[in-house]
Write a protein that holds these residues in place. Structure first.
Motif: not given
Length: 371
Positions: A101-128
């Motif tokens: 809700l906060l993301s949609a109201a502030i910037c119009g996009c709520s889908t720019n999301t990182i899903q944290g898991t045990a397999g999440t790497t730094e590349d998945m967060i920044k760039y690949t």
């Protein structure tokens, strides 16, 4: 052929008309690159008693978050001040929904999301990289594949980081320099390898306090966030109202021709509240199950019960089916919780069935399914 609907429309699509009406009537001061002013963001989340005009049409702004209203104001001010926002609490307390809700109201996009898991790497967060292009042309811009954090910095929008504590600690700490300096270093680009965050960029992270397998955040990373705790609903009537509202939304999207039984929703809300708090409305102590007895779980139990009644029953809520679905929720963590649920029925539900009768009596008689 019936129209194919999205299972879960994004917040900006689901509430597009409300957002448009708020934007059209918004005369408050806005932080740089915000779609709505902080005042309008608050109204979007907490609702308004007065409809807004949009192209000669009245648009009602509905209440979407039930809880502490001042929490919403603190969250908005945190984001306006360019501090990262960390939402913590038990599972099922609407942390994800609030971040959407906060993301949609502030910037119009709520889908720019990182899903944290045990397999999440730094590349998945920044760039690949697109490795085919990387091999062919070297580290050029068209070979870079931006990840959510990169996109958020580039476009000046919010990056949501779900369940951040499920990521390894060293991966979490990759956010420290970004949150401090608002700069992302891309060594492969040499002297041109600095991405400076655009106005409007920020991070909203969530973390569950009861989940197993979490990684403690470093003190350095904690200092980059303002922490806000989202507590479970404490009012039974309000929890029943939320269950009704959420199930009604699910019914509309599923073409199920059934009405929500308010008495059944009240019984379910009472059961979940008493098991979660460890005390009945009459003051009796209850052994709390280790399972998460959240409002979100109660919505799932009611909806599963309703669907069973619609497809296999007589389109009336069946208490035996409800008890079976409650048992399924309780069994998620430990087999020992079955004894706690049985004890709750033998002491608390039995007393309510004698005193109130009706659905409570049917609810108590369905305890035979607790095996």
């Amino acid at each position: 052929m019936s129209e194919i609907k999205a299972l879960k429309p994004t917040v900006e699509i689901l509430y597009a008309e409300e957002l448009a009406a708020l934007e059209a009537n918004d005369d408050g001061p806005k932080p740089a690159n915000w779609r709505l002013s902080p005042k309008a963001v608050r109204t979007f989340i907490l609702g308004s008693s007065k409809p807004l005009k949009l192209k000669r049409k009245n648009v009602n702004i509905t209440k979407k978050f039930y809880g502490d209203d001042t929490l919403i104001e603190r969250c908005i001010i945190t984001l306006a001040g360019n501090r990262g926002l960390m939402l913590v609490g038990e599972p099922g307390t609407a942390k994800t929904m609030l971040s959407e809700l906060l993301s949609a109201a502030i910037c119009g996009c709520s889908t720019n999301t990182i899903q944290g898991t045990a397999g999440t790497t730094e590349d998945m967060i920044k760039y690949t990289w697109n490795y085919a292009l990387l091999l062919a042309k070297g580290p050029v811009k068209e070979a870079l594949v931006p990840s959510p954090l990169y996109i958020g910095m580039q476009k000046g929008i919010i990056t949501r980081f779900e369940e951040i504590t499920r990521c390894p600690a060293e991966v979490q700490d990759s956010l420290i320099s970004v949150l401090s300096d608002k700069v992302l270093n891309i060594p492969e680009f040499g002297e041109e390898g600095l991405l400076c965050a655009s106005s409007g960029f920020n991070v909203i992270a969530t973390a569950n306090t009861r989940d197993r397998g979490v990684n403690e955040m470093s003190s350095a990373l904690k200092r980059r966030f303002n922490f806000e705790t989202v507590f479970p609903i404490s009012d039974v009537s309000l929890e029943a109202k939320i269950i009704e509202g959420e199930v009604e939304k699910l019914i509309r999207n599923s073409n199920i021709d059934m009405e929500v039984d308010r008495d059944a929703a009240e019984i379910l809300a009472t059961t979940f509240h008493e098991l979660r708090e460890g005390i009945s409305s009459e003051g009796s102590r209850i052994d709390k199950p280790s399972a998460v007895m959240s409002t979100a779980e109660a919505v799932s139990v009611y909806y599963q019960t309703l669907m069973s009644s619609f497809y296999y029953g007589d389109s009336k809520i069946d208490m035996s089916t409800m008890v079976q679905n409650i048992l399924g929720s309780v069994l998620k963590e430990s087999r020992e919780d079955v004894d706690k649920l049985r004890s709750y029925f033998n002491i608390v539900v039995k007393g309510k069935s004698t005193k109130m009768g009706g659905n409570w009596k049917d609810f108590y008689e369905a305890k035979k399914w607790i095996k």
